[in-house]
Write a protein that holds these residues in place. Structure first.
Motif, PDB file in Angstrom:
ATOM      1  N   LEU A   1      -1.956   3.058   4.188  1.00 40.68           N
ATOM      2  CA  LEU A   1      -1.043   3.989   3.532  1.00 40.68           C
ATOM      3  C   LEU A   1      -1.561   5.419   3.618  1.00 40.68           C
ATOM      4  N   LEU A   2      -2.862   5.599   3.480  1.00 40.32           N
ATOM      5  CA  LEU A   2      -3.459   6.926   3.600  1.00 40.32           C
ATOM      6  C   LEU A   2      -3.247   7.483   5.003  1.00 40.32           C
ATOM      7  N   ILE A   3      -3.406   6.640   6.016  1.00 42.89           N
ATOM      8  CA  ILE A   3      -3.188   7.081   7.396  1.00 42.89           C
ATOM      9  C   ILE A   3      -1.728   7.470   7.611  1.00 42.89           C
ATOM     10  N   CYS A   4      -0.813   6.723   7.004  1.00 38.55           N
ATOM     11  CA  CYS A   4       0.621   7.033   7.154  1.00 38.55           C
ATOM     12  C   CYS A   4       1.020   8.312   6.415  1.00 38.55           C
ATOM     13  N   LEU A   5       0.409   8.561   5.268  1.00 36.66           N
ATOM     14  CA  LEU A   5       0.797   9.718   4.459  1.00 36.66           C
ATOM     15  C   LEU A   5       0.060  10.994   4.851  1.00 36.66           C
TER      16      LEU A   5
ATOM     17  N   MET B   1      -2.763   0.247  -4.677  1.00 40.22           N
ATOM     18  CA  MET B   1      -3.818  -0.582  -5.261  1.00 40.22           C
ATOM     19  C   MET B   1      -3.264  -1.517  -6.328  1.00 40.22           C
ATOM     20  N   LEU B   2      -2.323  -1.035  -7.099  1.00 41.58           N
ATOM     21  CA  LEU B   2      -1.777  -1.848  -8.190  1.00 41.58           C
ATOM     22  C   LEU B   2      -0.755  -2.869  -7.727  1.00 41.58           C
ATOM     23  N   LEU B   3       0.112  -2.493  -6.782  1.00 43.54           N
ATOM     24  CA  LEU B   3       1.249  -3.327  -6.421  1.00 43.54           C
ATOM     25  C   LEU B   3       1.074  -4.104  -5.126  1.00 43.54           C
ATOM     26  N   GLY B   4       0.310  -3.574  -4.200  1.00 50.51           N
ATOM     27  CA  GLY B   4       0.219  -4.181  -2.880  1.00 50.51           C
ATOM     28  C   GLY B   4       0.984  -3.343  -1.874  1.00 50.51           C
ATOM     29  N   ILE B   5       0.924  -3.748  -0.620  1.00 47.77           N
ATOM     30  CA  ILE B   5       1.469  -2.905   0.446  1.00 47.77           C
ATOM     31  C   ILE B   5       2.998  -2.892   0.481  1.00 47.77           C
ATOM     32  N   LYS B   6       3.637  -4.060   0.413  1.00 48.70           N
ATOM     33  CA  LYS B   6       5.097  -4.081   0.530  1.00 48.70           C
ATOM     34  C   LYS B   6       5.777  -3.368  -0.643  1.00 48.70           C
ATOM     35  N   PRO B   7       5.387  -3.635  -1.905  1.00 51.12           N
ATOM     36  CA  PRO B   7       6.016  -2.885  -3.004  1.00 51.12           C
ATOM     37  C   PRO B   7       5.732  -1.383  -2.942  1.00 51.12           C
ATOM     38  N   SER B   8       4.539  -1.012  -2.483  1.00 54.68           N
ATOM     39  CA  SER B   8       4.249   0.424  -2.412  1.00 54.68           C
ATOM     40  C   SER B   8       5.060   1.088  -1.306  1.00 54.68           C
TER      41      SER B   8
END
Length: 119
Positions: free
Chosen positions: A4-8, A30-37
């Motif tokens: 996510l950091l690389i994408c943002l 960190m809290l939700l996971g990749i798909k929900p984030s």
């Protein structure tokens, strides 16, 4: 979180969103996971677009903001260099606080928004 950091990072490098927004997205990852984030990022950009449109209509600077955007695209294409979107100190009427769309997207996700907006 690293994905996510690389994408943002490109969006942050263009100064479209701030460091606090990136940190908030990483916290959601960190809290939700990749798909929900990813869902929250997608929905927050949709909410941010609507929020920006409402703000431009309220301040009556829609044509001015689109002219600035198209001039920015023209400059990027002419120079073949990507520059930060805000070259000078941005006008307060042209900036939205993206934390609000992020919070709203999280609230939509939390109350079952994946049923309304599936992806």
């Amino acid at each position: 979180m690293l994905l996510l950091l690389i994408c943002l990072f490109p969006v942050f490098a263009l100064q479209v969103i701030g460091a606090g927004d990136v940190k908030l997205f990483l916290l959601l990852a960190m809290l939700l996971g990749i798909k929900p984030s990813l869902y929250c990022i997608f929905v927050s950009f949709l909410i941010g677009a609507v929020y920006s449109l409402i703000q431009m209509l309220y301040y009556k600077n829609l044509i001015q903001r689109f002219a600035y955007f198209f001039q920015y695209l023209k400059d990027v294409l002419n120079t073949n260099q990507i520059q930060p979107y805000h070259k000078r100190q941005p006008d307060k009427k042209a900036v939205i606080h993206f934390t609000i769309p992020i919070f709203l997207s999280f609230c939509i996700y939390w109350i079952g928004g994946t049923l309304w907006i599936p992806f």
